[in-house]
Design a protein around this motif. Structure first.
Motif, short mmCIF file in Angstrom:
data_model
loop_
_atom_site.label_atom_id
_atom_site.label_comp_id
_atom_site.label_asym_id
_atom_site.label_seq_id
_atom_site.Cartn_x
_atom_site.Cartn_y
_atom_site.Cartn_z
N MET A 30 54.34 45.07 -6.71
CA MET A 30 55.29 45.10 -7.82
C MET A 30 56.26 43.93 -7.74
SD MET A 30 57.86 48.19 -8.54
CE MET A 30 56.82 49.49 -8.69
N ALA A 31 56.69 43.62 -6.52
CA ALA A 31 57.73 42.61 -6.32
C ALA A 31 57.22 41.18 -6.42
CB ALA A 31 58.39 42.81 -4.95
N TYR A 32 56.02 40.93 -5.95
CA TYR A 32 55.64 39.53 -5.70
C TYR A 32 54.39 39.06 -6.44
CZ TYR A 32 58.96 40.46 -1.99
OH TYR A 32 60.08 40.82 -1.30
N ALA A 33 53.81 39.89 -7.30
CA ALA A 33 52.60 39.44 -8.00
C ALA A 33 52.61 39.95 -9.44
CB ALA A 33 51.35 39.97 -7.29
N HIS A 34 52.07 39.16 -10.35
CA HIS A 34 51.79 39.63 -11.71
C HIS A 34 50.70 38.77 -12.31
CE1 HIS A 34 54.28 36.52 -13.67
NE2 HIS A 34 55.13 36.73 -12.69
N ASP A 35 50.66 38.66 -13.66
CA ASP A 35 49.51 37.96 -14.24
C ASP A 35 49.51 36.46 -13.92
OD1 ASP A 35 51.75 37.75 -15.81
OD2 ASP A 35 50.70 37.99 -17.72
N LEU A 51 48.07 27.63 -0.85
CA LEU A 51 48.22 28.33 -2.14
C LEU A 51 49.68 28.19 -2.58
CD1 LEU A 51 46.15 31.52 -1.25
CD2 LEU A 51 45.42 29.55 -2.61
N ASP A 52 49.90 28.09 -3.91
CA ASP A 52 51.27 27.72 -4.27
C ASP A 52 52.15 28.82 -4.83
OD1 ASP A 52 50.06 27.86 -6.68
OD2 ASP A 52 50.23 25.72 -7.16
N SER A 53 51.61 30.00 -5.18
CA SER A 53 52.50 31.10 -5.55
C SER A 53 51.73 32.41 -5.55
CB SER A 53 53.13 30.86 -6.94
OG SER A 53 52.20 31.21 -7.93
N GLY A 54 52.47 33.50 -5.46
CA GLY A 54 51.84 34.81 -5.50
C GLY A 54 51.87 35.52 -4.15
N LEU A 55 50.96 36.46 -4.00
CA LEU A 55 50.97 37.37 -2.85
C LEU A 55 49.62 37.29 -2.13
CD1 LEU A 55 52.36 39.83 -1.38
CD2 LEU A 55 51.21 41.29 -3.06
N VAL A 74 53.28 36.58 2.25
CA VAL A 74 52.09 36.91 3.04
C VAL A 74 52.28 38.33 3.58
CG1 VAL A 74 50.66 36.28 5.02
CG2 VAL A 74 51.82 34.48 3.69
N LEU A 75 51.48 39.24 3.04
CA LEU A 75 51.60 40.65 3.45
C LEU A 75 50.47 40.96 4.43
CD1 LEU A 75 52.64 43.58 3.17
CD2 LEU A 75 51.27 43.77 1.09
N ILE A 76 50.83 41.26 5.66
CA ILE A 76 49.83 41.61 6.67
C ILE A 76 49.84 43.12 6.85
CG2 ILE A 76 49.03 41.27 9.04
CD1 ILE A 76 48.85 38.72 7.33
N ASP A 77 48.75 43.74 6.48
CA ASP A 77 48.63 45.20 6.51
C ASP A 77 48.09 45.61 7.89
OD1 ASP A 77 47.75 47.81 6.29
OD2 ASP A 77 46.79 47.54 4.34
N TYR A 97 46.03 37.44 -3.70
CA TYR A 97 44.82 36.90 -3.06
C TYR A 97 44.41 37.82 -1.93
CZ TYR A 97 46.83 32.63 -5.12
OH TYR A 97 47.38 31.70 -5.96
N TYR A 98 43.18 38.28 -1.96
CA TYR A 98 42.69 39.08 -0.84
C TYR A 98 41.17 39.06 -0.78
CZ TYR A 98 43.09 42.52 -4.70
OH TYR A 98 43.05 43.15 -5.91
#
Ligand code: PMP
Length: 356
Positions: free
Chosen positions: A94-99, A143-147, A178-181, A104-105
């Protein structure tokens, strides 16, 4: 038929959890739960919490933040307790990604990432894992933007990457979060938690569901730079300020105080996993190098769907993901040594044609 649901939700694809059948008692090796019960101290904390359930929980989760910060060598401002680590994932998407800011995963990873992309209208960019299911780190650099979202170890493959590789991604994609799960990190992988004070774009998500035997309590947490935590916490307060209930908070603190019990359980699970992997190899299975509380395996002679059905008939549940790249594979959670003996003995019977 009248339409009540607003159009943007008409086609959302919900997550499909592992089945929880009630027709008979099964050996459940399909949802990566711990085979060990919570510790005595946690059971007592849970029982004690009952007499205050007329009161809301502390929405700031101060005791749990302090306990976790102490155990991780960080500050309470670096921690956000959540309703399972799935809530960390939801808040982050919700916070860091949209259209225009993609997520990226990997093409083979935790299915909930695609569910969240669908729900929040996020453009998802899937990077294909190599044929052996290892990840090509270079795709996540520059990569230049997003999650960027990486499950480490990955699920359902079980394969882990090193902290040096995560650091490289944080450094080389500094404008991406960068979200590390780390849902499974305690079973044998390296944690990236030591990097959060160095990289403001890093968020680590952790859960009590696997290593801490509390899947039923729904408790997880984010670990990050205090700015990121503030952003996620603001969103948490807009959606569900009391998402972590009083009993889960009490259990979470007591579990941190009893960490040796849980570390020992994780060690047992990892040992059982490695023994199970050896036995499965003897039975002709091919396995990935799992650092989690499950194995990911396939048999050249029998289809995974058939094995799943036959195991189910024998009272054992495992997980089969029908994706193009996962269709041949089974994900089998690690139970007690006795559970795994029952599994491998049953598989042996099936492979010998003894169970039809
Ligand atoms: N991440 C991964 C990779 C998982 O497999 C799971 C469990 N389904 C989760 C996160 C979420 O776990 P929980 O919400 O129980 O913390």
């Amino acid at each position: 038929m009248k339409e009540f649901l607003i159009s943007k939700y008409k086609d959302v694809e919900p997550y499909v959890p592992g089945e929880q059948p009630r027709d008979k008692k099964y050996l459940k090796l399909n949802t990566n739960e711990s085979p060990y019960s919570p510790s005595e101290a946690v059971l007592k904390a849970v029982a004690d919490s009952a007499s205050s359930l007329q009161l809301y929980p502390d929405p700031a989760c101060r005791d749990l933040k302090a306990a976790l910060a102490g155990s991780l060598g960080l500050q309470p401002e670096n921690i956000l307790p959540t309703n399972g680590s799935d809530e960390v994932l939801s808040l982050s998407f919700m916070a860091y990604a949209h259209d225009e800011k993609p997520a990226y995963y990997a093409d083979v990873t935790y299915g909930f990432y695609d569910v969240l992309s669908g729900l929040f209208g996020v453009k998802a960019k899937h990077f294909a894992l190599r044929d052996d299911f290892t990840i090509d780190i270079s795709e996540y650099c520059g990569l230049d933007s997003g999650l960027i979202v990486i499950a480490n170890p990955n699920a359902p493959t079980g394969i882990a990457i090193g902290v040096n590789e995560i650091e490289k991604i944080c450094k080389e994609s500094p404008d991406c979060v960068v979200l590390i799960d780390e849902a499974y990190v305690e079973f044998g992988a390296e944690s990236a938690v030591g990097l959060v004070t160095k990289y403001p774009n890093l968020i680590v998500s952790r859960t009590y569901s696997k290593s801490m035997s509390l899947a039923g309590a729904r408790l997880g947490y984010a670990i990050a730079n205090e700015e990121r935590i503030r952003e996620l916490e603001t969103l948490k307060y807009t959606l569900n300020p009391y998402s972590v209930n009083r009993t889960a908070l009490a259990a979470g603190v007591a579990a941190v105080e009893d960490i040796e019990y849980y570390k020992n359980n994780c060690r047992l699970v990892a040992e059982t996993r490695d023994r199970t992997a050896e036995r499965l190899k003897e039975l002709g299975f091919e396995l990935t190098d799992s650092k989690t509380n499950f194995v990911f395996c396939r048999h050249p002679g029998v289809q995974a769907s058939e094995l799943t059905d036959k195991l189910r008939q024998a009272g054992i549940l495992v997980r089969h993901f029908t994706g193009e790249r996962t269709n041949d594979w089974l994900r089998i959670s690690i139970g007690t040594p006795e559970d795994m003996l029952a599994l491998t003995n049953t598989l042996e019977e099936i492979l010998n044609g003894g169970r039809v």
